[in-house]
Design a protein around this motif. Structure first.
Motif, PDB file in Angstrom:
ATOM      1  N   LYS A 101      57.726  66.490 -30.789  1.00  0.00           N
ATOM      2  CA  LYS A 101      56.408  67.112 -30.852  1.00  0.00           C
ATOM      3  C   LYS A 101      56.424  68.386 -30.022  1.00  0.00           C
ATOM      4  O   LYS A 101      55.979  68.411 -28.886  1.00  0.00           O
ATOM      5  CB  LYS A 101      55.330  66.156 -30.357  1.00  0.00           C
ATOM      6  N   GLN A 102      56.972  69.432 -30.580  1.00  0.00           N
ATOM      7  CA  GLN A 102      57.012  70.719 -29.880  1.00  0.00           C
ATOM      8  C   GLN A 102      55.624  71.346 -29.854  1.00  0.00           C
ATOM      9  O   GLN A 102      55.256  72.018 -28.911  1.00  0.00           O
ATOM     10  CB  GLN A 102      58.012  71.665 -30.557  1.00  0.00           C
ATOM     11  N   SER A 103      54.853  71.125 -30.914  1.00  0.00           N
ATOM     12  CA  SER A 103      53.499  71.641 -30.977  1.00  0.00           C
ATOM     13  C   SER A 103      52.552  70.579 -30.439  1.00  0.00           C
ATOM     14  O   SER A 103      52.649  69.407 -30.806  1.00  0.00           O
ATOM     15  CB  SER A 103      53.119  71.968 -32.423  1.00  0.00           C
ATOM     16  N   LEU A 104      51.654  70.981 -29.573  1.00  0.00           N
ATOM     17  CA  LEU A 104      50.715  70.033 -28.994  1.00  0.00           C
ATOM     18  C   LEU A 104      49.381  70.022 -29.717  1.00  0.00           C
ATOM     19  O   LEU A 104      48.424  69.451 -29.224  1.00  0.00           O
ATOM     20  CB  LEU A 104      50.518  70.365 -27.511  1.00  0.00           C
ATOM     21  N   SER A 105      49.311  70.621 -30.919  1.00  0.00           N
ATOM     22  CA  SER A 105      48.019  70.702 -31.609  1.00  0.00           C
ATOM     23  C   SER A 105      47.473  69.327 -31.963  1.00  0.00           C
ATOM     24  O   SER A 105      46.275  69.080 -31.840  1.00  0.00           O
ATOM     25  CB  SER A 105      48.114  71.581 -32.854  1.00  0.00           C
ATOM     26  N   GLY A 106      48.329  68.408 -32.380  1.00  0.00           N
ATOM     27  CA  GLY A 106      47.865  67.046 -32.672  1.00  0.00           C
ATOM     28  C   GLY A 106      47.381  66.345 -31.415  1.00  0.00           C
ATOM     29  O   GLY A 106      46.403  65.604 -31.444  1.00  0.00           O
ATOM     30  N   GLU A 107      48.065  66.610 -30.310  1.00  0.00           N
ATOM     31  CA  GLU A 107      47.650  66.035 -29.028  1.00  0.00           C
ATOM     32  C   GLU A 107      46.304  66.601 -28.605  1.00  0.00           C
ATOM     33  O   GLU A 107      45.470  65.894 -28.073  1.00  0.00           O
ATOM     34  CB  GLU A 107      48.686  66.327 -27.945  1.00  0.00           C
ATOM     35  N   LEU A 108      46.113  67.887 -28.861  1.00  0.00           N
ATOM     36  CA  LEU A 108      44.843  68.510 -28.523  1.00  0.00           C
ATOM     37  C   LEU A 108      43.704  67.863 -29.304  1.00  0.00           C
ATOM     38  O   LEU A 108      42.639  67.591 -28.747  1.00  0.00           O
ATOM     39  CB  LEU A 108      44.896  70.013 -28.798  1.00  0.00           C
ATOM     40  N   ASP A 109      43.920  67.566 -30.576  1.00  0.00           N
ATOM     41  CA  ASP A 109      42.896  66.881 -31.371  1.00  0.00           C
ATOM     42  C   ASP A 109      42.562  65.521 -30.773  1.00  0.00           C
ATOM     43  O   ASP A 109      41.388  65.136 -30.681  1.00  0.00           O
ATOM     44  CB  ASP A 109      43.360  66.710 -32.822  1.00  0.00           C
ATOM     45  N   LEU A 110      43.587  64.787 -30.359  1.00  0.00           N
ATOM     46  CA  LEU A 110      43.382  63.465 -29.772  1.00  0.00           C
ATOM     47  C   LEU A 110      42.588  63.550 -28.475  1.00  0.00           C
ATOM     48  O   LEU A 110      41.597  62.833 -28.291  1.00  0.00           O
ATOM     49  CB  LEU A 110      44.743  62.796 -29.519  1.00  0.00           C
ATOM     50  N   VAL A 111      42.975  64.461 -27.598  1.00  0.00           N
ATOM     51  CA  VAL A 111      42.300  64.574 -26.315  1.00  0.00           C
ATOM     52  C   VAL A 111      40.890  65.139 -26.477  1.00  0.00           C
ATOM     53  O   VAL A 111      39.959  64.721 -25.781  1.00  0.00           O
ATOM     54  CB  VAL A 111      43.145  65.384 -25.299  1.00  0.00           C
ATOM     55  N   GLN A 112      40.694  66.057 -27.410  1.00  0.00           N
ATOM     56  CA  GLN A 112      39.342  66.591 -27.634  1.00  0.00           C
ATOM     57  C   GLN A 112      38.400  65.514 -28.143  1.00  0.00           C
ATOM     58  O   GLN A 112      37.237  65.481 -27.765  1.00  0.00           O
ATOM     59  CB  GLN A 112      39.378  67.767 -28.606  1.00  0.00           C
ATOM     60  N   GLY A 113      38.907  64.620 -28.994  1.00  0.00           N
ATOM     61  CA  GLY A 113      38.075  63.516 -29.462  1.00  0.00           C
ATOM     62  C   GLY A 113      37.577  62.671 -28.313  1.00  0.00           C
ATOM     63  O   GLY A 113      36.405  62.281 -28.263  1.00  0.00           O
ATOM     64  N   ALA A 114      38.457  62.401 -27.352  1.00  0.00           N
ATOM     65  CA  ALA A 114      38.068  61.606 -26.185  1.00  0.00           C
ATOM     66  C   ALA A 114      37.098  62.379 -25.299  1.00  0.00           C
ATOM     67  O   ALA A 114      36.098  61.836 -24.832  1.00  0.00           O
ATOM     68  CB  ALA A 114      39.307  61.195 -25.400  1.00  0.00           C
ATOM     69  N   VAL A 115      37.369  63.658 -25.077  1.00  0.00           N
ATOM     70  CA  VAL A 115      36.514  64.483 -24.225  1.00  0.00           C
ATOM     71  C   VAL A 115      35.116  64.628 -24.824  1.00  0.00           C
ATOM     72  O   VAL A 115      34.114  64.535 -24.117  1.00  0.00           O
ATOM     73  CB  VAL A 115      37.162  65.868 -23.981  1.00  0.00           C
TER      74      VAL A 115
END
Length: 149
Positions: A53-67
């Motif tokens: 996972k070089q791109s963190l865009s999927g991670e950003l979606d996950l963390v934004q959902g929680a935030v």
């Protein structure tokens, strides 16, 4: 939900030959069920690079959902801070959330920001601790250095 159990899981997962992708999927399920599970967020961080996972865009979606679900919950914000430290080389807004009371906008940047523009009032936090308040009127004022406002 504790680090000892996750450490044991890591040992068992390695012995069982589980792939980083399988462990990421497992942590996704745990986070989907309870995004306040900081141990799952932390465990997840061990496998991102290994899973390609070089791109963190999927991670950003996950963390934004929680935030956006609960801006006051610290687990997603801590993970977001860790993620941002490894992401963008320049200051960009990575996450923005409106506090439920409606009076506070929380902005999280990829690295510390300096030179707060005139007319902006901020409460700066660095490393989870308040680093001060600064208000800048038309005449300028103090400089704030922080990653989360």
């Amino acid at each position: 939900r504790n680090f000892h159990c996750w450490g044991y899981r890591l040992s068992v997962a390695r012995k069982a030959g589980r792939t980083p992708e399988e462990e990421l999927a497992y942590t996704s399920g745990k986070i989907d069920r309870n995004f306040s599970n900081y141990s799952a967020w932390h465990y997840r961080s061990r496998f991102l690079h290994q899973a390609g996972k070089q791109s963190l865009s999927g991670e950003l979606d996950l963390v934004q959902g929680a935030v956006f679900t609960d801006p006051a919950d610290q687990s997603a914000w801590i993970y977001n801070r860790w993620m941002m430290a490894r992401a963008a080389p320049q200051s960009v807004v990575v996450t923005a959330a409106l506090h439920p009371a409606g009076a506070t906008l929380i902005l999280s940047f990829s690295k510390p920001v300096t030179n707060v523009p005139a007319g902006v009032s901020v409460h700066a936090e660095s490393g989870g601790e308040a680093s001060g308040e600064a208000s800048r009127g038309a005449g300028g004022g103090g400089e704030v250095i922080a990653g989360t406002w």
